[in-house]
Motif scaffolding. Sequence first.
Motif, PDB file in Angstrom:
ATOM      1  N   ALA A 166     -37.928  -3.406  42.033  1.00  0.00           N
ATOM      2  CA  ALA A 166     -38.571  -2.413  41.168  1.00  0.00           C
ATOM      3  C   ALA A 166     -38.977  -2.992  39.810  1.00  0.00           C
ATOM      4  CB  ALA A 166     -37.643  -1.219  40.975  1.00  0.00           C
TER       5      ALA A 166
ATOM      6  N   VAL B 289     -40.453  -5.657  39.059  1.00  0.00           N
ATOM      7  CA  VAL B 289     -41.797  -6.261  39.057  1.00  0.00           C
ATOM      8  C   VAL B 289     -42.870  -5.206  38.740  1.00  0.00           C
ATOM      9  CG1 VAL B 289     -43.509  -7.206  40.678  1.00  0.00           C
ATOM     10  CG2 VAL B 289     -41.298  -8.311  40.418  1.00  0.00           C
TER      11      VAL B 289
ATOM     12  N   ARG C 159     -32.687   3.080  38.426  1.00  0.00           N
ATOM     13  CA  ARG C 159     -31.411   3.059  37.728  1.00  0.00           C
ATOM     14  C   ARG C 159     -31.493   3.443  36.258  1.00  0.00           C
ATOM     15  NH1 ARG C 159     -28.818   1.497  42.045  1.00  0.00           N
ATOM     16  NH2 ARG C 159     -29.770  -0.151  43.248  1.00  0.00           N
TER      17      ARG C 159
ATOM     18  N   GLY D 235     -37.209  -9.295  39.562  1.00  0.00           N
ATOM     19  CA  GLY D 235     -37.157  -7.858  39.278  1.00  0.00           C
ATOM     20  C   GLY D 235     -36.285  -7.059  40.206  1.00  0.00           C
TER      21      GLY D 235
ATOM     22  N   SER E 160     -32.125  -6.034  41.096  1.00  0.00           N
ATOM     23  CA  SER E 160     -30.781  -6.082  40.523  1.00  0.00           C
ATOM     24  C   SER E 160     -29.799  -6.821  41.439  1.00  0.00           C
ATOM     25  CB  SER E 160     -30.277  -4.663  40.275  1.00  0.00           C
ATOM     26  OG  SER E 160     -30.260  -3.952  41.489  1.00  0.00           O
TER      27      SER E 160
HETATM   28  P1  NAD Z   1     -33.515  -2.658  41.434  1.00  0.00           P
HETATM   29  O1  NAD Z   1     -32.152  -2.449  41.920  1.00  0.00           O
HETATM   30  O2  NAD Z   1     -34.375  -3.613  42.166  1.00  0.00           O
HETATM   31  O3  NAD Z   1     -33.400  -3.046  39.835  1.00  0.00           O
HETATM   32  C1  NAD Z   1     -34.489  -3.267  38.971  1.00  0.00           C
HETATM   33  C2  NAD Z   1     -34.252  -4.606  38.268  1.00  0.00           C
HETATM   34  O4  NAD Z   1     -35.423  -4.931  37.559  1.00  0.00           O
HETATM   35  C3  NAD Z   1     -33.112  -4.611  37.223  1.00  0.00           C
HETATM   36  O5  NAD Z   1     -32.262  -5.694  37.471  1.00  0.00           O
HETATM   37  C4  NAD Z   1     -33.840  -4.798  35.870  1.00  0.00           C
HETATM   38  O6  NAD Z   1     -33.096  -5.589  34.950  1.00  0.00           O
HETATM   39  C5  NAD Z   1     -35.074  -5.531  36.326  1.00  0.00           C
HETATM   40  N1  NAD Z   1     -36.236  -5.417  35.444  1.00  0.00           N
HETATM   41  C6  NAD Z   1     -36.566  -4.450  34.559  1.00  0.00           C
HETATM   42  N2  NAD Z   1     -37.765  -4.733  33.985  1.00  0.00           N
HETATM   43  C7  NAD Z   1     -38.198  -5.891  34.537  1.00  0.00           C
HETATM   44  C8  NAD Z   1     -39.364  -6.693  34.363  1.00  0.00           C
HETATM   45  N3  NAD Z   1     -40.345  -6.348  33.503  1.00  0.00           N
HETATM   46  N4  NAD Z   1     -39.475  -7.832  35.098  1.00  0.00           N
HETATM   47  C9  NAD Z   1     -38.509  -8.192  35.965  1.00  0.00           C
HETATM   48  N5  NAD Z   1     -37.385  -7.475  36.160  1.00  0.00           N
HETATM   49  C10 NAD Z   1     -37.226  -6.339  35.448  1.00  0.00           C
HETATM   50  O7  NAD Z   1     -34.367  -1.388  41.408  1.00  0.00           O
HETATM   51  P2  NAD Z   1     -33.976   0.138  41.418  1.00  0.00           P
HETATM   52  O8  NAD Z   1     -34.914   0.762  40.478  1.00  0.00           O
HETATM   53  O9  NAD Z   1     -32.532   0.332  41.202  1.00  0.00           O
HETATM   54  O10 NAD Z   1     -34.375   0.566  42.892  1.00  0.00           O
HETATM   55  C11 NAD Z   1     -33.665   0.291  44.073  1.00  0.00           C
HETATM   56  C12 NAD Z   1     -34.632   0.498  45.261  1.00  0.00           C
HETATM   57  O11 NAD Z   1     -35.345   1.738  45.127  1.00  0.00           O
HETATM   58  C13 NAD Z   1     -35.759  -0.505  45.294  1.00  0.00           C
HETATM   59  O12 NAD Z   1     -35.363  -1.663  45.939  1.00  0.00           O
HETATM   60  C14 NAD Z   1     -36.877   0.269  46.007  1.00  0.00           C
HETATM   61  O13 NAD Z   1     -36.727   0.346  47.378  1.00  0.00           O
HETATM   62  C15 NAD Z   1     -36.732   1.623  45.464  1.00  0.00           C
HETATM   63  N6  NAD Z   1     -37.640   1.765  44.307  1.00  0.00           N
HETATM   64  C16 NAD Z   1     -38.921   1.290  44.406  1.00  0.00           C
HETATM   65  C17 NAD Z   1     -39.772   1.371  43.312  1.00  0.00           C
HETATM   66  C18 NAD Z   1     -41.168   0.831  43.433  1.00  0.00           C
HETATM   67  O14 NAD Z   1     -41.732   0.793  44.512  1.00  0.00           O
HETATM   68  N7  NAD Z   1     -41.773   0.352  42.335  1.00  0.00           N
HETATM   69  C19 NAD Z   1     -39.331   1.947  42.106  1.00  0.00           C
HETATM   70  C20 NAD Z   1     -38.011   2.447  42.058  1.00  0.00           C
HETATM   71  C21 NAD Z   1     -37.193   2.328  43.164  1.00  0.00           C
END
Ligand code: NAD
Length: 273
Positions: free
Chosen positions: A47, A49, A59, A214, A216
């Motif tokens: 997420a 990315v 989160r 990107g 966790s």
């Molecule tokens: P996640 O567990 O993958 O955590 C997000 C990570 O991104 C954190 O470690 C944070 O420190 C890091 N981060 C924050 N800004 C960043 C940046 N600019 N560049 C790089 N890293 C950065 O994600 P989550 O939100 O806990 O979601 C868990 C699951 O839920 C995902 O794997 C996905 O399946 C789903 N989800 C998807 C999306 C999406 O499609 N964009 C969004 C939210 C959740």
Amino acid sequence: MIEKPPGPFDPGTGPGAPSADPDVHRAAAELARRVGPAVRLTVMTGAGVSAASGVPTFRGPEGLWKRYRPEQLATPDAFARDPRLVWEWYDWRRQVIARCHPNRAHEVLAAWARRFTRAIVVTQNVDGLHERAGLVDVVRLHGSIWEVFCSEACPGSPPRWRDERVPLPDLPPPCPYCGGHIRPGVVWFGEALPADAVARADAATTCDVFVAAGTSALVYPAAGFLHQARRRGAFTVEINPAATEASASVDLVIRAGAEVALDAVERHLAAHA
Ligand code: NAD
Ligand code: ZN
């Protein structure tokens, strides 16, 4: 107008302009030395990315919707109990994502996939931003928010199909084949990941360089791919502005947003092409 020549603290002034942070600059240069056309490169994205594009992560506080936590909505039980509520949340997320644009991280990864035939992107994201940046073949571990399928798996319906209407006219949307409910084509908490995507991701852990960007590194089995890649001899890299459970065990950490870090790597590649 006087143009400043690109200097060491002028990010964004041309190919090869380094990131302003010297640690990020050094780490990006190291990763740039290790990637290239002949290298088996696997990038696993989460997420984070899409954070710079404005897609809410799960989160952070911005992951909350009407005081519900995603764990209360993204489950088969929640859908069985209240399909309208679950669809209201997904309809809201689809509206947010539809207004977002791919960022530099998505662009660089799409460019690498075009240039390096042995580069593979595995994503946990469901937002479709990799595809919108031009990435053709992305391994989607958690499905897509732009796909749907019949929750009854009725005999007349395809396994899944695209539905990009924003907002959806009826909630919950009816199945055009049986009149039951369709559901989002994403993997919910407690559900199995698509076997074909897992198999491809698993195979992609046999590589020279494995980058986790990107994510966790908490959600298994996706998190396990990083450790498997390391066991199989890959040079492992984490790109994340925050420390994660994986930080201590990777070979290289780039402590920056993916949009900054991947841009910096791409600039090094361009400067030394
Ligand atoms: P996640 O567990 O993958 O955590 C997000 C990570 O991104 C954190 O470690 C944070 O420190 C890091 N981060 C924050 N800004 C960043 C940046 N600019 N560049 C790089 N890293 C950065 O994600 P989550 O939100 O806990 O979601 C868990 C699951 O839920 C995902 O794997 C996905 O399946 C789903 N989800 C998807 C999306 C999406 O499609 N964009 C969004 C939210 C959740
Ligand atoms: Zn149906």
